[in-house]
Design an enzyme around this catalytic site. Structure first.
Site, PDB file in Angstrom:
ATOM      1  N   ILE A   1       7.641  -2.559   2.452  1.00  0.00           N
ATOM      2  CA  ILE A   1       6.670  -3.648   2.319  1.00  0.00           C
ATOM      3  C   ILE A   1       7.189  -4.895   3.040  1.00  0.00           C
ATOM      4  O   ILE A   1       8.148  -5.536   2.604  1.00  0.00           O
ATOM      5  CB  ILE A   1       6.356  -3.935   0.824  1.00  0.00           C
TER       6      ILE A   1
ATOM      7  N   GLY B   1       1.759   7.775   2.497  1.00  0.00           N
ATOM      8  CA  GLY B   1       1.824   6.978   3.728  1.00  0.00           C
ATOM      9  C   GLY B   1       0.461   7.004   4.381  1.00  0.00           C
ATOM     10  O   GLY B   1      -0.437   6.235   4.022  1.00  0.00           O
TER      11      GLY B   1
ATOM     12  N   GLU C   1       0.462   0.171   9.856  1.00  0.00           N
ATOM     13  CA  GLU C   1      -0.999  -0.069   9.824  1.00  0.00           C
ATOM     14  C   GLU C   1      -1.754   1.138  10.382  1.00  0.00           C
ATOM     15  O   GLU C   1      -2.732   1.014  11.116  1.00  0.00           O
ATOM     16  CB  GLU C   1      -1.344  -1.366  10.563  1.00  0.00           C
TER      17      GLU C   1
ATOM     18  N   LEU D   1       0.831  -1.206   0.000  1.00  0.00           N
ATOM     19  CA  LEU D   1       0.000   0.000   0.000  1.00  0.00           C
ATOM     20  C   LEU D   1       0.875   1.271   0.000  1.00  0.00           C
ATOM     21  O   LEU D   1       0.690   2.158  -0.820  1.00  0.00           O
ATOM     22  CB  LEU D   1      -0.891  -0.030   1.261  1.00  0.00           C
TER      23      LEU D   1
ATOM     24  N   GLN E   1       9.755   2.238  46.623  1.00  0.00           N
ATOM     25  CA  GLN E   1       8.387   2.579  46.200  1.00  0.00           C
ATOM     26  C   GLN E   1       8.317   3.084  44.758  1.00  0.00           C
ATOM     27  O   GLN E   1       7.336   2.839  44.055  1.00  0.00           O
ATOM     28  CB  GLN E   1       7.781   3.620  47.150  1.00  0.00           C
TER      29      GLN E   1
ATOM     30  N   LEU F   1      15.860  -1.980  34.303  1.00  0.00           N
ATOM     31  CA  LEU F   1      16.969  -2.930  34.187  1.00  0.00           C
ATOM     32  C   LEU F   1      18.326  -2.227  34.164  1.00  0.00           C
ATOM     33  O   LEU F   1      19.370  -2.887  34.139  1.00  0.00           O
ATOM     34  CB  LEU F   1      16.810  -3.811  32.941  1.00  0.00           C
TER      35      LEU F   1
HETATM   36  C1  LIG Z   1       8.227  -1.789  10.326  1.00  0.00           C
HETATM   37  C2  LIG Z   1       7.294  -1.268   9.267  1.00  0.00           C
HETATM   38  C3  LIG Z   1       6.594  -2.180   8.477  1.00  0.00           C
HETATM   39  C4  LIG Z   1       5.722  -1.717   7.482  1.00  0.00           C
HETATM   40  N1  LIG Z   1       5.074  -2.628   6.677  1.00  0.00           N
HETATM   41  C5  LIG Z   1       4.260  -2.176   5.684  1.00  0.00           C
HETATM   42  C6  LIG Z   1       3.616  -3.107   4.787  1.00  0.00           C
HETATM   43  O1  LIG Z   1       3.743  -4.336   4.914  1.00  0.00           O
HETATM   44  N2  LIG Z   1       2.834  -2.603   3.789  1.00  0.00           N
HETATM   45  C7  LIG Z   1       2.656  -1.252   3.604  1.00  0.00           C
HETATM   46  O2  LIG Z   1       1.944  -0.879   2.685  1.00  0.00           O
HETATM   47  N3  LIG Z   1       3.274  -0.361   4.431  1.00  0.00           N
HETATM   48  C8  LIG Z   1       4.069  -0.784   5.463  1.00  0.00           C
HETATM   49  N4  LIG Z   1       4.700   0.118   6.292  1.00  0.00           N
HETATM   50  C9  LIG Z   1       4.528   1.543   6.061  1.00  0.00           C
HETATM   51  C10 LIG Z   1       3.610   2.187   7.090  1.00  0.00           C
HETATM   52  O3  LIG Z   1       2.306   1.681   6.991  1.00  0.00           O
HETATM   53  C11 LIG Z   1       3.670   3.712   6.910  1.00  0.00           C
HETATM   54  O4  LIG Z   1       4.993   4.094   7.275  1.00  0.00           O
HETATM   55  C12 LIG Z   1       2.646   4.437   7.755  1.00  0.00           C
HETATM   56  O5  LIG Z   1       1.355   4.254   7.228  1.00  0.00           O
HETATM   57  C13 LIG Z   1       2.894   5.937   7.880  1.00  0.00           C
HETATM   58  O6  LIG Z   1       3.201   6.510   6.664  1.00  0.00           O
HETATM   59  P1  LIG Z   1       4.526   7.430   6.542  1.00  0.00           P
HETATM   60  O7  LIG Z   1       5.613   6.693   7.189  1.00  0.00           O
HETATM   61  O8  LIG Z   1       4.673   7.823   5.133  1.00  0.00           O
HETATM   62  O9  LIG Z   1       4.225   8.697   7.456  1.00  0.00           O
HETATM   63  P2  LIG Z   1       3.457  10.049   7.030  1.00  0.00           P
HETATM   64  O10 LIG Z   1       2.085   9.718   6.562  1.00  0.00           O
HETATM   65  O11 LIG Z   1       4.320  10.858   6.156  1.00  0.00           O
HETATM   66  O12 LIG Z   1       3.314  10.758   8.435  1.00  0.00           O
HETATM   67  C14 LIG Z   1       4.406  11.446   9.050  1.00  0.00           C
HETATM   68  C15 LIG Z   1       3.912  11.964  10.400  1.00  0.00           C
HETATM   69  O13 LIG Z   1       2.810  12.866  10.196  1.00  0.00           O
HETATM   70  C16 LIG Z   1       1.695  12.404  10.915  1.00  0.00           C
HETATM   71  N5  LIG Z   1       0.473  12.658  10.160  1.00  0.00           N
HETATM   72  C17 LIG Z   1       0.223  12.410   8.837  1.00  0.00           C
HETATM   73  N6  LIG Z   1      -1.015  12.766   8.517  1.00  0.00           N
HETATM   74  C18 LIG Z   1      -1.590  13.249   9.646  1.00  0.00           C
HETATM   75  C19 LIG Z   1      -2.889  13.777   9.963  1.00  0.00           C
HETATM   76  N7  LIG Z   1      -3.849  13.834   9.044  1.00  0.00           N
HETATM   77  N8  LIG Z   1      -3.117  14.176  11.236  1.00  0.00           N
HETATM   78  C20 LIG Z   1      -2.153  14.079  12.190  1.00  0.00           C
HETATM   79  N9  LIG Z   1      -0.915  13.589  11.943  1.00  0.00           N
HETATM   80  C21 LIG Z   1      -0.636  13.177  10.693  1.00  0.00           C
HETATM   81  C22 LIG Z   1       1.908  10.895  11.079  1.00  0.00           C
HETATM   82  O14 LIG Z   1       1.175  10.383  12.180  1.00  0.00           O
HETATM   83  C23 LIG Z   1       3.410  10.838  11.298  1.00  0.00           C
HETATM   84  O15 LIG Z   1       3.712  11.122  12.629  1.00  0.00           O
HETATM   85  C24 LIG Z   1       5.561  -0.330   7.300  1.00  0.00           C
HETATM   86  C25 LIG Z   1       6.264   0.572   8.113  1.00  0.00           C
HETATM   87  C26 LIG Z   1       7.112   0.117   9.083  1.00  0.00           C
HETATM   88  C27 LIG Z   1       7.860   1.103   9.930  1.00  0.00           C
END
Ligand SMILES: Cc1cc2nc3c(=O)[nH]c(=O)nc-3n(C[C@H](O)[C@H](O)[C@H](O)COP(=O)(O)OP(=O)(O)OC[C@H]3O[C@@H](n4cnc5c(N)ncnc54)[C@H](O)[C@@H]3O)c2cc1C
Length: 383
Positions: free
Chosen positions: A157, A131, A365, A125, A280, A340
């Site tokens: 991915i 993203g 996700e 995706l 505590q 730790l």
């Molecule tokens: C370990 C790992 C495994 C992954 N596996 C997959 C996979 O199998 N398939 C796949 O398709 N993708 C995968 N991804 C990608 C992942 O789903 C995306 O990284 C994620 O959806 C966020 O997109 P971005 O990193 O481009 O962040 P961006 O969308 O660029 O966001 C950057 C920052 O802005 C914030 N932000 C963005 N829009 C808004 C809004 N409207 N309101 C408030 N805050 C906002 C976000 O929360 C984030 O803090 C993976 C990522 C990782 C780290």
């Protein structure tokens, strides 16, 4: 749950616990360092029925409901987020999504080999410029006779470099944003499909296979389209609702593992002539970890039950569970590293890995910002 259902849930969880303790936990640190998980572990997930736990027996599954299956994610998540992440993608994002939306013919072709692990699934995706904003997807799919021709790139991915089948989201137009997206199932290998290194060492989930995918005129027959033309956003959400529950349950596993490590250390480590657990401030941290972990586990179980009865609020509830459980796991990992001391700071103890891995659960996700938006918008309504 009925008595029989509870007995099944206990039995499946016990099986997952034993498997995780004996076959994953002793090797998870080494797999993390080598940035590789052996293929045999995927075979074992298949043999134990975990790869297709929530699928019906007619396609090779076990017919477990979500309330049973979250126990598997939780137990495996305690041992290794790379293995649990593999499972949430393969089973939740891919197999359960196909089960929900594929035609009978498609299901009978794809689900049996996914159930055994003969085939591995990935879900493509995310793109460099898409993203959180899925509506910005630029990968295109253009109709050419009986086929579609895909061009574009996906990043981060999971399972992408070892997959035999991929659900790929692409722009088919003519709709704008999310309305112009469609989903395709690509069988691999195929011409024009390139899995490439990300070009960065991940913070966590280092034993997972994460790649960049580039598509150059990849041909996909129209009979491998998943859902309607223009229905890609709905397909994406259907998969995510399954996968996010797996992430939430995996987060409970991390929180439990951090609590267990902190408890052991609080009992064993002595400073100033007494167990550190008798201070505590340490007790307060342990109490908070325990209470929050119990709350996260209860929420995950409640949302799993909601998913089992097709609750119309499932999107909001799944986002709530994913948001809460992953933030709890993050706080537990943070406290465990501190409790730790220097032992929590080295890679000879798993809390260091939990601390790194949990950041991924907060991002993928849907980031936790996005889950707050989902919850709030479901309650308030869109403007
Ligand atoms: C370990 C790992 C495994 C992954 N596996 C997959 C996979 O199998 N398939 C796949 O398709 N993708 C995968 N991804 C990608 C992942 O789903 C995306 O990284 C994620 O959806 C966020 O997109 P971005 O990193 O481009 O962040 P961006 O969308 O660029 O966001 C950057 C920052 O802005 C914030 N932000 C963005 N829009 C808004 C809004 N409207 N309101 C408030 N805050 C906002 C976000 O929360 C984030 O803090 C993976 C990522 C990782 C780290």
């Amino acid at each position: 749950m009925t008595d029989a259902g509870e007995a099944l849930a206990r039995e499946v969880r016990a099986c997952a616990q034993e498997f995780a303790a004996q076959e994953i936990a002793p090797h998870a640190g080494e797999w993390d360092r080598k940035q590789h998980m052996p293929r045999e572990i995927i075979g074992r997930l298949g043999e134990l029925g975990f790869l297709a736990g929530p699928l019906p027996t007619s396609v090779g599954g076990r017919g477990w409901n979500n309330e049973v299956f979250v126990g598997v994610y939780e137990e495996i998540g305690q041992a290794c987020s790379s293995v649990r992440g593999f499972l949430a993608v393969h089973t939740g994002l891919v197999s359960q999504c196909l089960h929900d939306l594929a035609t009978e013919k498609q299901k009978s072709r794809w689900l049996p080999p996914l159930a055994t692990g003969e085939w591995i699934g990935c879900y493509a995706l995310t793109e460099p410029e898409a993203g959180s904003d899925i509506g910005n997807i630029a990968t295109s799919a253009v109709r050419a006779g009986d086929d579609w021709v895909l061009n574009g790139s996906k990043i981060w991915i999971t399972n992408g470099g070892i997959a035999d089948l991929a659900i790929v989201f692409a722009r088919t137009g003519p709709g704008e944003g999310r309305k112009g997206l469609s989903a395709f199932v690509v069988e691999l290998p195929t011409d024009g499909w390139h899995a490439r290194p990300l070009g960065a060492t991940p913070l966590g989930h280092r034993a997972s296979n994460h790649v960049r995918l580039d598509f150059e005129d990849v041909r996909v027959p129209d009979n491998q389209r998943l859902g309607e033309v223009g229905g890609g956003f709905g397909v994406a959400l259907a998969g995510l609702n399954h996968g996010r529950l797996g992430v939430a349950a995996g987060a409970v596993g991390i929180a439990r593992a951090c609590l267990a490590a902190a408890l052991t250390h609080a009992r064993e480590r002595r400073q100033f002539g007494q167990r550190i657990g008798d201070f505590q401030m340490v007790q307060a941290d342990i109490a908070d970890m325990s209470v929050e972990t119990e709350a996260a586990a209860a929420l995950v179980a409640r949302v799993a039950r909601a998913a089992d009865r097709d609750d119309p609020q499932i999107g909001r509830l799944t986002s709530s569970a994913k948001l809460f459980a992953t933030e709890v796991a993050q706080r537990c990992a943070d406290k465990a590293v501190l409790l730790l001391g220097n032992r929590g700071y080295g890679d000879d103890h798993p809390v260091e890995r939990y601390y790194r891995d949990v950041q991924g659960l907060r991002i993928y996700e849907g980031t936790n910002h996005i889950h707050r938006l989902v919850v709030a918008r479901a309650l308030i309504g869109r403007p």
